[in-house]
Design an enzyme around this catalytic site. Structure first.
Site, PDB file in Angstrom:
ATOM      1  N   THR A   1       0.865  -1.163   0.000  1.00 29.67           N
ATOM      2  CA  THR A   1       0.000   0.000   0.000  1.00 29.67           C
ATOM      3  C   THR A   1       0.910   1.223   0.000  1.00 29.67           C
ATOM      4  OG1 THR A   1      -1.664  -1.259   1.244  1.00 29.67           O
ATOM      5  CG2 THR A   1      -1.869   1.109   1.347  1.00 29.67           C
TER       6      THR A   1
ATOM      7  N   GLY B   1      -0.787  -3.620   5.419  1.00 26.95           N
ATOM      8  CA  GLY B   1      -1.816  -4.612   5.684  1.00 26.95           C
ATOM      9  C   GLY B   1      -2.529  -4.321   6.987  1.00 26.95           C
TER      10      GLY B   1
END
Length: 593
Positions: free
Chosen positions: A414, A500
């Site tokens: 991410t 995560g």
């Protein structure tokens, strides 16, 4: 955007590659490596990060995961652009230079503080499940969960991307500069090329077998069959064409040729199982959500509500710790970490039981942050050893609903961008394509997400439904935690991270380090991580957190020492100016003036 800014950006991209090649830097996968360049601002910011010092600025600042993205966004801010303008530039460049983490083929969440109105807005750009999707999508014929990568690789896992619509909506509401001009940096870097960073090269090499599963992906990341080399100049003319179409029409990726290309790639990748349709693309819309805020140390810690679990879970952890004098205990105290760890376990238990897309599943959102409820949960911490069990609580509901515990997985790939502009507007956005390189399916010069694997692979447990089960049109639960901390109605800190489900612990820990232990933002994002989600206390190897292993074991915790690769980017807003920090574990940088 002025030509000199584009030229400077291209020069930086070339210098990064030349310097890396000359120095023969060979970092381990997951480390930041020695990213240097000729830009004085970038050199100074990276030197400050290496020295553990924050970056300071008087007018504006951006903290992003790659120097090219930060430089391009800072140039927009220097021209008087808004935080929304800079965000568009940062994300479109990140999608090119950090494709494994985020991009227009993924989704994200945005918190935006409008200094003119004093209003905090949260926008949900999370991916949606195709209407043809079914709850048993990730189950074998005998009803058991599929293997994770069996589900990830190919078209089965691709949801409708939300990032293109999210950026367009942010610009529509708060943008000042012309939309089409904001695509210029990404287009220029795509056509002229950029240097492959140490991190990208290492991740490509590690994932080469999976990247080879899709022809377009293999051709881009494995030219001639070999993984991209660090420092090599990489061009992406297909992405440049996509940005040109996006510049002409913000809905271009949802309607027309680009949407057809995305749908075709998904269906061809997994024949008969890629259920994405053009109607799914055309139906996508960003949703404005109510911010989730939790009081902590006289401030309001505000984050994203469902379908993100970030705001609620960070808020629960902090509220449960409100009655503990963490400042007195200090950052090295096993007792402090016992309480932080068990508060996190309790919050994660509630997350697993209750949190999902509230458009589909009723949620006790207010009950989960009710002071009385959290006081009762905090009372469980008043003991001398680790909790024997961290079970979900029973928050107040406005109706009855029986739910079972979730077992979905989130993989840490991410990115996070934090921006403050000269007018005082603040943007905090976390975006993702989920697993590193997403579904490994490439279309229109970009990787497509595998976010549907953030749903629970099981639909029920012992006959009781799971809140985060897959459903047509539903948005998968996320741990992304873009955060803005407010004091007396004004922002004082903006922060977020990839990682995560550990994102929640990274963000909560950094806020505690800043608010309770007096660390500046660079110290807070750099300190060794200690994260407990489901019972095991993960301690970051090679950091001061390792010293907690024996004391926490003695308190009854199971402990694991491992690498923990966050990517925190934070900006503190003070009366005297802006103070920024970028996570030393990645290639990011904070730039400002």
């Amino acid at each position: 955007m002025r030509h000199w800014m584009i030229a400077g950006l291209l020069a930086l991209g070339t210098a990064l590659g030349a310097q890396q090649t000359a120095d023969s830097v060979q970092p381990e996968v997951g480390t930041a490596g020695a990213v240097t360049g000729t830009s004085e601002a970038v050199r100074a910011a990276l030197a400050a990060k290496d020295a553990g010092q924050p970056v300071q600025a008087a007018r504006y600042m951006v903290a992003a995961a790659n120097p090219l993205a930060a430089e391009a966004a800072a140039a927009v801010l220097a021209e008087g652009g808004s935080a929304a303008d800079a965000l568009v530039v940062a994300q479109t460049v990140l999608g090119l230079v950090e494709p494994q983490s985020s991009g227009l083929g993924g989704g994200g969440f945005l918190l935006y503080f409008d200094a003119g109105t004093g209003r905090l807005t949260t926008l949900d750009g999370r991916e949606t499940a195709p209407m043809a999707a079914r709850p048993t999508r990730f189950q074998t014929p005998d009803g058991e969960p599929m293997g994770f990568f069996e589900a990830v690789i190919g078209g089965l896992s691709v949801g409708v991307p939300g990032t293109p619509a999210l950026l367009a909506e942010a610009h529509r509401r708060w943008g000042k500069q012309d939309w089409d001009g904001l695509m210029a940096p990404g287009i220029a870097l795509s056509e002229e090329g950029f240097a492959v960073s140490p991190r990208l090269a290492g991740l490509v090499a590690r994932d080469a077998e999976r990247l080879a599963s899709h022809p377009a992906t293999a051709a881009y990341f494995l030219p001639g069959g070999a993984p991209l080399a660090e420092g090599a100049v990489l061009r992406n003319p297909d992405y440049a064409a996509t940005l040109r179409a996006y510049a002409a029409d913000p809905r271009a990726l949802y309607e027309g040729p680009l949407a057809r290309d995305i749908v075709a790639a998904v269906q061809e990748a997994t024949p008969g199982q890629g259920w994405l349709r053009q109607s799914d693309m055309a139906a996508y819309r960003v949703r404005e959500r109510r911010a989730v805020c939790a009081a902590y140390r006289g401030m309001d810690v505000c984050g994203m509500g469902p379908p993100s679990s970030g705001g609620l879970t960070v808020g629960q952890i902090l509220r449960m710790l409100e009655g503990t004098n963490l400042s007195r205990l200090g950052a090295a105290s096993p007792e402090a970490w016992r309480r932080i760890g068990d508060a996190s376990r309790l919050a994660f238990a509630d997350r697993g039981r209750y949190m999902a897309d509230s458009d589909f599943v009723p949620m006790p959102t207010e009950g989960l942050l009710d002071p009385g409820y959290l006081a009762s949960r905090a009372a469980l911490l008043d003991r001398e050893t680790a909790l024997d069990d961290a079970a979900p609580g029973a928050p107040d509901w406005d109706h009855a609903l029986l739910l079972s515990d979730d077992d979905s997985r989130e993989i840490p790939s991410t990115t996070h961008v934090t921006i403050v502009d000269a007018a005082g507007n603040v943007a905090s956005m976390t975006s993702s394509i989920e697993n590193a390189f997403g579904s490994r399916v490439m279309a229109a010069g970009m990787l497509l997400n595998n976010q549907l694997t953030d749903f629970s692979f099981r639909t029920h447990r012992d006959g009781v439904p799971i809140a985060n089960a897959l459903a047509p049109g539903k948005r998968p639960r996320s741990s992304m935690s873009p955060t803005i901390v407010m004091r007396d109605g004004a922002p004082v800190l903006a922060i977020g991270s990839p990682g995560g489900s550990r994102i929640i612990g990274y963000v909560a820990q950094a806020i505690i380090a800043w608010a309770d232990w007096g660390m500046d933002v660079q110290e807070a994002v750099s300190m060794g991580h200690a994260v407990n989600r489901f019972g095991t206390f993960d301690l970051e190897e090679g950091t001061e957190a390792e010293a907690l292993a024996d004391p926490l074991t003695a308190l009854g915790f199971e402990v694991a020492v491992r690498g923990l690769n966050s990517g925190l980017h934070a900006i503190e807003i003070t009366p005297g100016g802006l103070i920024g920090g970028a996570d030393p574990r990645r290639e990011g940088v904070a730039l400002g003036e």
